[in-house]
Design a protein around this motif. Structure first.
Motif, PDB file in Angstrom:
ATOM      1  N   LEU A 124       0.827  -1.102   0.022  1.00 56.35           N
ATOM      2  CA  LEU A 124       0.104  -0.121  -0.184  1.00 56.35           C
ATOM      3  C   LEU A 124       0.807   1.144  -0.026  1.00 56.35           C
ATOM      4  CD1 LEU A 124      -2.809   1.541   0.471  1.00 56.35           C
ATOM      5  CD2 LEU A 124      -2.352   1.230   3.021  1.00 56.35           C
ATOM      6  N   ILE A 125       1.936   1.286   0.775  1.00 56.05           N
ATOM      7  CA  ILE A 125       2.835   2.495   0.938  1.00 56.05           C
ATOM      8  C   ILE A 125       3.582   2.723  -0.376  1.00 56.05           C
ATOM      9  CG2 ILE A 125       4.725   3.614   2.047  1.00 56.05           C
ATOM     10  CD1 ILE A 125       2.112   3.480   3.739  1.00 56.05           C
ATOM     11  N   ALA A 126       3.908   1.604  -1.039  1.00 58.50           N
ATOM     12  CA  ALA A 126       4.721   1.750  -2.268  1.00 58.50           C
ATOM     13  C   ALA A 126       3.674   2.250  -3.084  1.00 58.50           C
ATOM     14  CB  ALA A 126       5.129   0.422  -2.817  1.00 58.50           C
ATOM     15  N   ALA A 127       2.457   1.883  -3.307  1.00 61.39           N
ATOM     16  CA  ALA A 127       1.335   2.157  -4.293  1.00 61.39           C
ATOM     17  C   ALA A 127       0.963   3.911  -4.109  1.00 61.39           C
ATOM     18  CB  ALA A 127       0.193   1.344  -4.286  1.00 61.39           C
ATOM     19  N   MET A 128       0.963   4.072  -2.856  1.00 65.22           N
ATOM     20  CA  MET A 128       0.585   5.511  -2.479  1.00 65.22           C
ATOM     21  C   MET A 128       1.740   6.620  -2.933  1.00 65.22           C
ATOM     22  SD  MET A 128      -2.234   6.233  -1.075  1.00 65.22           S
ATOM     23  CE  MET A 128      -2.116   7.670  -0.107  1.00 65.22           C
ATOM     24  N   ARG A 129       2.944   6.081  -2.933  1.00 64.02           N
ATOM     25  CA  ARG A 129       4.199   6.860  -3.328  1.00 64.02           C
ATOM     26  C   ARG A 129       4.225   7.085  -4.771  1.00 64.02           C
ATOM     27  NH1 ARG A 129       8.591   4.583   1.033  1.00 64.02           N
ATOM     28  NH2 ARG A 129       8.006   5.656   2.680  1.00 64.02           N
ATOM     29  N   GLU A 130       3.605   6.002  -5.524  1.00 65.10           N
ATOM     30  CA  GLU A 130       3.456   5.983  -6.821  1.00 65.10           C
ATOM     31  C   GLU A 130       2.527   6.619  -7.362  1.00 65.10           C
ATOM     32  OE1 GLU A 130       3.407   2.845 -10.895  1.00 65.10           O
ATOM     33  OE2 GLU A 130       3.739   2.112  -8.649  1.00 65.10           O
ATOM     34  N   TYR A 131       1.130   6.589  -6.891  1.00 65.55           N
ATOM     35  CA  TYR A 131      -0.026   7.089  -7.452  1.00 65.55           C
ATOM     36  C   TYR A 131      -0.573   8.413  -6.727  1.00 65.55           C
ATOM     37  CZ  TYR A 131      -0.024   2.851 -10.206  1.00 65.55           C
ATOM     38  OH  TYR A 131       0.479   1.858 -11.034  1.00 65.55           O
ATOM     39  N   ALA A 132      -0.241   8.739  -5.524  1.00 62.54           N
ATOM     40  CA  ALA A 132      -0.299   9.803  -4.775  1.00 62.54           C
ATOM     41  C   ALA A 132       0.636  10.244  -3.976  1.00 62.54           C
ATOM     42  CB  ALA A 132      -1.478   9.585  -3.919  1.00 62.54           C
ATOM     43  N   PRO A 133       1.923  10.886  -4.822  1.00 59.37           N
ATOM     44  CA  PRO A 133       2.849  11.387  -4.130  1.00 59.37           C
ATOM     45  C   PRO A 133       2.471  12.625  -3.389  1.00 59.37           C
ATOM     46  CG  PRO A 133       2.776  11.828  -6.566  1.00 59.37           C
ATOM     47  CD  PRO A 133       1.852  10.841  -6.247  1.00 59.37           C
ATOM     48  N   GLY A 134       3.049  12.910  -2.086  1.00 58.71           N
ATOM     49  CA  GLY A 134       2.759  13.984  -1.496  1.00 58.71           C
ATOM     50  C   GLY A 134       1.468  13.891  -0.553  1.00 58.71           C
ATOM     51  N   VAL A 135       0.652  12.719  -0.818  1.00 58.20           N
ATOM     52  CA  VAL A 135      -0.392  12.585   0.136  1.00 58.20           C
ATOM     53  C   VAL A 135       0.211  11.788   1.266  1.00 58.20           C
ATOM     54  CG1 VAL A 135      -2.640  11.352   0.689  1.00 58.20           C
ATOM     55  CG2 VAL A 135      -2.028  12.504  -1.548  1.00 58.20           C
ATOM     56  N   ARG A 136      -0.119  11.967   2.521  1.00 63.80           N
ATOM     57  CA  ARG A 136       0.524  11.479   3.839  1.00 63.80           C
ATOM     58  C   ARG A 136      -0.287  10.118   4.170  1.00 63.80           C
ATOM     59  NH1 ARG A 136       1.883  17.466   4.796  1.00 63.80           N
ATOM     60  NH2 ARG A 136      -0.545  17.287   5.428  1.00 63.80           N
ATOM     61  N   SER A 137       0.253   9.196   3.946  1.00 57.84           N
ATOM     62  CA  SER A 137      -0.241   7.846   4.637  1.00 57.84           C
ATOM     63  C   SER A 137       0.069   7.657   6.410  1.00 57.84           C
ATOM     64  CB  SER A 137       0.114   6.648   4.032  1.00 57.84           C
ATOM     65  OG  SER A 137      -0.051   6.925   2.612  1.00 57.84           O
ATOM     66  N   GLN A 138      -1.238   7.759   7.078  1.00 61.81           N
ATOM     67  CA  GLN A 138      -0.913   7.613   8.564  1.00 61.81           C
ATOM     68  C   GLN A 138      -1.409   6.231   8.898  1.00 61.81           C
ATOM     69  OE1 GLN A 138      -1.038  11.127  11.112  1.00 61.81           O
ATOM     70  NE2 GLN A 138      -1.369  12.511   9.286  1.00 61.81           N
ATOM     71  N   ALA A 139      -0.783   5.559   9.944  1.00 57.37           N
ATOM     72  CA  ALA A 139      -1.401   4.318  10.590  1.00 57.37           C
ATOM     73  C   ALA A 139      -2.404   4.842  11.564  1.00 57.37           C
ATOM     74  CB  ALA A 139      -0.413   3.514  11.015  1.00 57.37           C
ATOM     75  N   TYR A 140      -3.775   4.320  11.302  1.00 63.42           N
ATOM     76  CA  TYR A 140      -4.993   4.716  12.329  1.00 63.42           C
ATOM     77  C   TYR A 140      -4.760   3.437  13.452  1.00 63.42           C
ATOM     78  CZ  TYR A 140     -10.031   4.969  12.928  1.00 63.42           C
ATOM     79  OH  TYR A 140     -11.365   5.176  13.181  1.00 63.42           O
ATOM     80  N   LEU A 141      -4.519   3.920  14.327  1.00 61.44           N
ATOM     81  CA  LEU A 141      -4.542   2.961  15.579  1.00 61.44           C
ATOM     82  C   LEU A 141      -5.306   3.476  16.806  1.00 61.44           C
ATOM     83  CD1 LEU A 141      -0.705   2.538  15.070  1.00 61.44           C
ATOM     84  CD2 LEU A 141      -2.453   0.708  14.383  1.00 61.44           C
ATOM     85  N   GLY A 142      -6.107   2.548  17.311  1.00 60.67           N
ATOM     86  CA  GLY A 142      -6.887   2.839  18.506  1.00 60.67           C
ATOM     87  C   GLY A 142      -7.319   1.653  19.002  1.00 60.67           C
ATOM     88  N   GLN A 143      -8.317   1.753  20.312  1.00 64.65           N
ATOM     89  CA  GLN A 143      -9.127   0.849  20.875  1.00 64.65           C
ATOM     90  C   GLN A 143      -9.682   1.436  22.055  1.00 64.65           C
ATOM     91  OE1 GLN A 143     -10.755  -2.008  21.289  1.00 64.65           O
ATOM     92  NE2 GLN A 143      -8.835  -3.226  20.554  1.00 64.65           N
ATOM     93  N   VAL A 144     -10.654   0.491  22.530  1.00 63.95           N
ATOM     94  CA  VAL A 144     -11.494   1.145  23.797  1.00 63.95           C
ATOM     95  C   VAL A 144     -10.616   1.106  24.938  1.00 63.95           C
ATOM     96  CG1 VAL A 144     -13.480   0.636  25.097  1.00 63.95           C
ATOM     97  CG2 VAL A 144     -13.497   0.085  22.597  1.00 63.95           C
ATOM     98  N   ARG A 145     -10.700   2.195  25.459  1.00 64.67           N
ATOM     99  CA  ARG A 145      -9.798   2.657  26.686  1.00 64.67           C
ATOM    100  C   ARG A 145     -10.352   2.050  27.854  1.00 64.67           C
ATOM    101  NH1 ARG A 145      -6.701   3.855  30.340  1.00 64.67           N
ATOM    102  NH2 ARG A 145      -5.964   6.004  30.651  1.00 64.67           N
ATOM    103  N   VAL A 146      -9.680   1.632  28.748  1.00 64.48           N
ATOM    104  CA  VAL A 146     -10.084   0.925  29.931  1.00 64.48           C
ATOM    105  C   VAL A 146     -10.292   1.949  30.867  1.00 64.48           C
ATOM    106  CG1 VAL A 146      -9.418  -0.506  32.109  1.00 64.48           C
ATOM    107  CG2 VAL A 146      -8.940  -1.500  29.991  1.00 64.48           C
ATOM    108  N   VAL A 147     -11.585   2.019  31.435  1.00 63.83           N
ATOM    109  CA  VAL A 147     -12.166   3.061  32.337  1.00 63.83           C
ATOM    110  C   VAL A 147     -12.850   2.214  33.469  1.00 63.83           C
ATOM    111  CG1 VAL A 147     -13.404   5.154  32.796  1.00 63.83           C
ATOM    112  CG2 VAL A 147     -12.179   4.829  30.697  1.00 63.83           C
ATOM    113  N   GLU A 148     -12.378   2.566  34.589  1.00 62.17           N
ATOM    114  CA  GLU A 148     -13.338   1.875  35.714  1.00 62.17           C
ATOM    115  C   GLU A 148     -13.298   0.322  35.764  1.00 62.17           C
ATOM    116  OE1 GLU A 148     -14.619   3.600  38.406  1.00 62.17           O
ATOM    117  OE2 GLU A 148     -13.899   5.488  37.771  1.00 62.17           O
ATOM    118  N   GLY A 149     -12.215  -0.155  35.167  1.00 65.97           N
ATOM    119  CA  GLY A 149     -12.126  -1.701  34.967  1.00 65.97           C
ATOM    120  C   GLY A 149     -12.853  -2.279  33.563  1.00 65.97           C
ATOM    121  N   LYS A 150     -13.334  -1.347  33.067  1.00 67.89           N
ATOM    122  CA  LYS A 150     -14.269  -1.872  31.537  1.00 67.89           C
ATOM    123  C   LYS A 150     -13.312  -1.358  30.436  1.00 67.89           C
ATOM    124  CE  LYS A 150     -17.531  -3.545  34.191  1.00 67.89           C
ATOM    125  NZ  LYS A 150     -18.008  -5.035  34.107  1.00 67.89           N
TER     126      LYS A 150
END
Length: 351
Positions: free
Chosen positions: A109-135
Motif C-alpha cells: 500500500l505504501i509503495a502504491a501511495m508513493r507512486e500514485y499519490a505522491p505528496g499525500v501522507r499515509s498515516q497508520a490509524y490505531l486505537g482501541q476502547v480505553r479501559v475506564v473503571e475496569g471496563k
C-alpha cells in the motif's frame, strides 16, 4: 361540596398553568427553529481548503489490491485535495500490539501511495476502547502496555507510514496516561520526521458542563459520561500533536439548520482555540446517521463554511475537513464536496 369545589378549582388552575407552560415552551421551540432556519438560508461566503483528511477502511492494509485499484484511489485523493489518509491499521490488542497478519499488505500500500499519490501522507490509524473503571480493552495506565504501543508505532513507521493517528475512546480531560503516551509518541515521530495526529470527541458547548455530565451519567462501563475535551485539555493535546481531528459528526439534531449550526459552532470554537497551534480537521460524515434527514455531508460542509465565515481572522495553521469515511462516500457526494468545499480555481486556497 365546598371541599370538592376547592379541589376542582385547584385542579383547574394547575391544568391552566400546565397548558400555558406547554404553550410557552412550544413557542420557544418554534422561535429557535425559525431563527435557525433564517440563519441557515444565506449561502456561506467562505470556501474550503486544499488541506483535508480521509479516514480509510482496514482492507487497504489487510488485503491485496490490484494496480488499477491503487491508481484509482490515488486519483480520487488528488482530485479531492486529500492531503492525509488515516488508514485503519489496528485495532490494538489489549497488550498494545497489532498482529502482523492484520496489516500484511501495508508495505505494498505504501509503495502504491508513493507512486500514485505522491505528496499525500499515509498515516497508520490505531486505537482501541480505553479501559475506564475496569471496563474496556486496553489499559493505557499500565506502563508496559504503553511501551508496547510505542513499539507497535515504531513498526508501522518502519513500514513507511508518514505518521501515527490515534483514536482511543473514551479519553477524558483528566487522562494523564493518555497525555504521557502522547508525549512519548511525539518523541518517536519527531525523531523520525513523521507526524502525530489524534482524533478527539467534539468539545462541550461550555467547559462548565463537564460536572453536569458526571452527575447525570455516572461511570458505569467502558463509555460513561461523554468524554468531551475541555479547552485546557484540547490546547494541551494540540501542543503535542501535529494534527487534531475533531469527530464532529453524530449530532442527533432534528433539522438541517440546527445540524448546520452545530458544525458551524464547533468549527469556529475549535479554530479559535487551537487553530494557531496545530493543523485542525473538522470531521464531516458521508455515512447515513440515525437522523439522516438532518445530517449529511452537504449540511456538514455548509456548516463548516459558516463557521469559517464567523472567524475574525484565519487560523495561523492549516485547517480543513476530515471525511468519514472512504467506504461510505459515493461519487455524487465527492462531486458535491468538490463543488461546495474546494476553492474555486481562481481563488487562493485558505489554510
Amino acid at each position: 361540596m365546598k371541599c370538592k369545589g376547592r379541589v376542582s378549582g385547584v385542579l383547574g388552575r394547575l391544568l391552566r398553568w400546565a397548558g400555558w407552560t406547554a404553550a410557552y415552551l412550544l413557542g420557544l421551540v418554534a422561535l429557535v427553529l425559525a431563527g435557525a432556519w433564517v440563519w441557515w438560508q444565506p449561502e456561506p461566503e467562505a470556501r474550503g481548503t486544499e488541506v483535508n483528511a480521509l479516514w480509510a477502511r482496514h482492507q487497504w492494509v489487510g488485503e491485496p489490491h490490484g494496480d488499477a485499484e491503487y491508481r484509482a484511489f490515488g486519483e480520487l485523493l488528488k482530485r479531492n485535495r486529500i492531503t492525509d489518509v488515516y488508514f485503519h491499521a489496528g485495532p490494538f490488542e489489549a497488550d498494545g500490539t497489532v498482529p502482523a497478519s492484520k496489516y500484511r499488505n501495508a508495505r505494498r500500500l505504501i509503495a502504491a501511495m508513493r507512486e500514485y499519490a505522491p505528496g499525500v501522507r499515509s498515516q497508520a490509524y490505531l486505537g482501541q476502547v480505553r479501559v475506564v473503571e475496569g471496563k474496556g480493552v486496553i489499559d493505557l495506565d499500565d506502563p508496559a502496555v504503553r511501551e508496547r504501543v510505542l513499539e507497535t508505532d515504531a513498526a508501522f513507521l518502519d513500514l513507511g507510514f508518514d505518521g501515527i493517528h490515534y483514536d482511543f475512546e473514551p479519553v477524558y480531560p483528566d487522562d494523564r496516561a493518555f497525555m504521557t503516551l502522547m508525549d512519548r509518541t511525539r518523541e518517536l515521530t519527531r525523531a523520525r520526521g513523521r507526524l502525530l495526529s489524534v482524533a478527539l470527541e467534539q468539545p462541550p458547548l461550555f467547559d462548565d458542563l463537564q460536572p453536569v455530565y458526571r452527575a447525570l451519567v455516572p461511570r458505569t462501563g467502558p463509555v460513561h459520561y461523554p468524554p468531551r475535551p475541555t479547552g485546557d485539555f484540547l490546547r494541551a493535546v494540540a501542543d503535542r500533536a501535529d494534527q487534531v481531528a475533531i469527530m464532529t459528526y453524530d449530532v442527533s439534531l432534528p433539522t438541517r439548520s440546527l445540524a448546520g449550526w452545530h458544525f458551524a459552532r464547533h468549527t469556529r470554537a475549535t479554530l479559535e482555540l487551537i487553530g494557531d497551534r496545530t493543523t485542525v480537521f473538522i470531521g464531516v460524515p458521508s455515512y447515513r446517521p440515525l437522523m439522516e434527514w438532518a445530517e449529511d455531508l452537504s449540511v456538514a460542509l455548509r456548516g463548516v463554511r459558516r463557521g469559517v465565515d464567523q472567524l475574525e481572522r484565519p487560523p495561523g495553521r492549516p485547517y480543513g475537513v476530515g471525511v468519514y469515511a472512504d467506504w461510505t462516500t459515493s461519487q455524487d457526494e465527492w462531486s458535491r464536496y468538490r463543488s461546495t468545499w474546494l476553492p474555486r480555481p481562481t481563488e487562493s486556497p485558505a489554510g
